[in-house]
Design an enzyme around this catalytic site. Structure first.
Site, PDB file in Angstrom:
ATOM      1  CB  ALA A  14      -0.935  -0.002   1.215  1.00 19.53           C
ATOM      2  N   GLY A  16       3.753   1.632  -1.687  1.00 17.43           N
ATOM      3  CA  GLY A  16       4.540   1.759  -2.905  1.00 17.43           C
ATOM      4  C   GLY A  16       3.903   2.734  -3.875  1.00 17.43           C
ATOM      5  CG  MET A  18       2.031   0.589  -9.518  1.00 15.51           C
ATOM      6  SD  MET A  18       0.931   1.507 -10.648  1.00 15.51           S
ATOM      7  CE  MET A  18      -0.440   0.355 -10.767  1.00 15.51           C
ATOM      8  CG  HIS A 164       9.051  -0.969 -17.128  1.00 12.32           C
ATOM      9  ND1 HIS A 164       8.973  -1.730 -18.280  1.00 12.32           N
ATOM     10  CD2 HIS A 164       7.797  -0.945 -16.609  1.00 12.32           C
ATOM     11  CE1 HIS A 164       7.732  -2.149 -18.442  1.00 12.32           C
ATOM     12  NE2 HIS A 164       7.000  -1.692 -17.446  1.00 12.32           N
ATOM     13  CE  LYS A 168       8.806  -4.542 -15.073  1.00 13.52           C
ATOM     14  NZ  LYS A 168       7.788  -4.939 -14.079  1.00 13.52           N
TER      15      LYS A 168
END
Length: 275
Positions: A14, A16, A18, A164, A168
């Protein structure tokens, strides 16, 4: 007249990039309720998930106990959903835990192997549980993949470049792998050799799938998520490209998956199966 209770949602990861977007999207959705926020960041334990995401307080603290949070979510009246944006190292166990506890997983974390996905699908079938593993929640990416499938009927040469941010962890991206898989489902091989290639530096030509599709990964600060599918034929190049400039573009797909997953009886792979 009674109204249906909101869908209880647990967000794993939660805090991060995203995860914070998902917190905001779920909080704004009238048919959903954030009931749990899990994250491993030790500096954010106990902080309100809404405030960490940059919105008003939601009275949902960030904790680091996924299993306890899943058990708590089961106390809600509606079927709970776990949205996972964490790390390739933990995603397999996260999804197995959700299924074991009866919480439907919506997975945006990439890095699962084909064998792991198959194993999770079997586990979900035995539990009669629905779930969704979605390499990319962008509607635009689904449209790009559909256009690529159509183009592959006419082109025998194709390469994929995915770009990206440099945080990542996995490469190639799950989206690039899925795109190649969709093209290979056409039942043909690609890139018939014209010369005997020699890589002076290993990896110069990227990775190669069983059906000959080359995938190249770029990792740089300043990027978010981008993909090109380049088809070639004598005298012409056909390029399909998708770019993201804000992670908010994924949220319509995430919310769609949350709403659809409670109706599923099995684990599905890909947003296109929910459209």
């Amino acid at each position: 007249m009674t109204t249906q209770a909101p869908i209880p949602v647990v967000i794993n990861g939660a805090a991060g990039k995203m995860g914070r977007e998902v917190v905001k999207a779920v909080a704004a959705a009238s048919d959903m309720a954030l009931v749990g926020a899990v994250d491993r960041n030790p500096n954010l334990q106990g902080q309100d998930a809404g405030e960490v995401a940059g919105i008003e307080a939601l009275e949902v603290p960030i904790v680091n106990d996924l299993q306890a949070t899943l058990v708590m979510a089961l106390q809600e009246r509606q079927l709970p959903v776990m949205v996972d944006f964490t790390h390739p190292d933990s995603i397999y166990e996260n999804v197995r835990a959700a299924i074991a506890y009866g919480v439907r997983p919506v997975v945006g974390t990439t890095g699962l192997s084909a064998e792991q996905i198959e194993d999770l699908a079997d586990f979900a079938d035995k539990a009669s549980m629905g779930g969704a593993i979605v390499p990319n929640f962008s509607i635009g990416m689904v449209l790009l993949q559909q256009a690529a499938i159509r183009a592959s009927q006419y082109f025998d040469h194709v390469e994929i470049i995915e770009l990206h941010h440099n945080q990542k962890a996995d490469a190639p991206s799950g989206t690039a792998i899925q795109t190649a898989q969709l093209l290979e489902e056409m039942g043909k091989s690609f890139n018939p050799p014209r010369v005997t290639e020699t890589e002076k530096l290993p990896g110069a030509r990227g990775t190669r799938t069983e059906e000959g599709i080359r995938i190249h990964s770029v990792r740089l600060p300043g990027l978010i998520a981008h993909q090109e599918v380049i088809f070639g034929a004598p005298g012409e190049i056909y390029t399909l490209r998708h770019d993201t400039s804000d992670r908010a573009c994924y949220m319509p797909g995430v919310l769609l998956a949350i709403r659809k997953v409670i109706q599923l009886k099995s684990l599905i792979y890909g947003l296109e199966k929910l459209l």
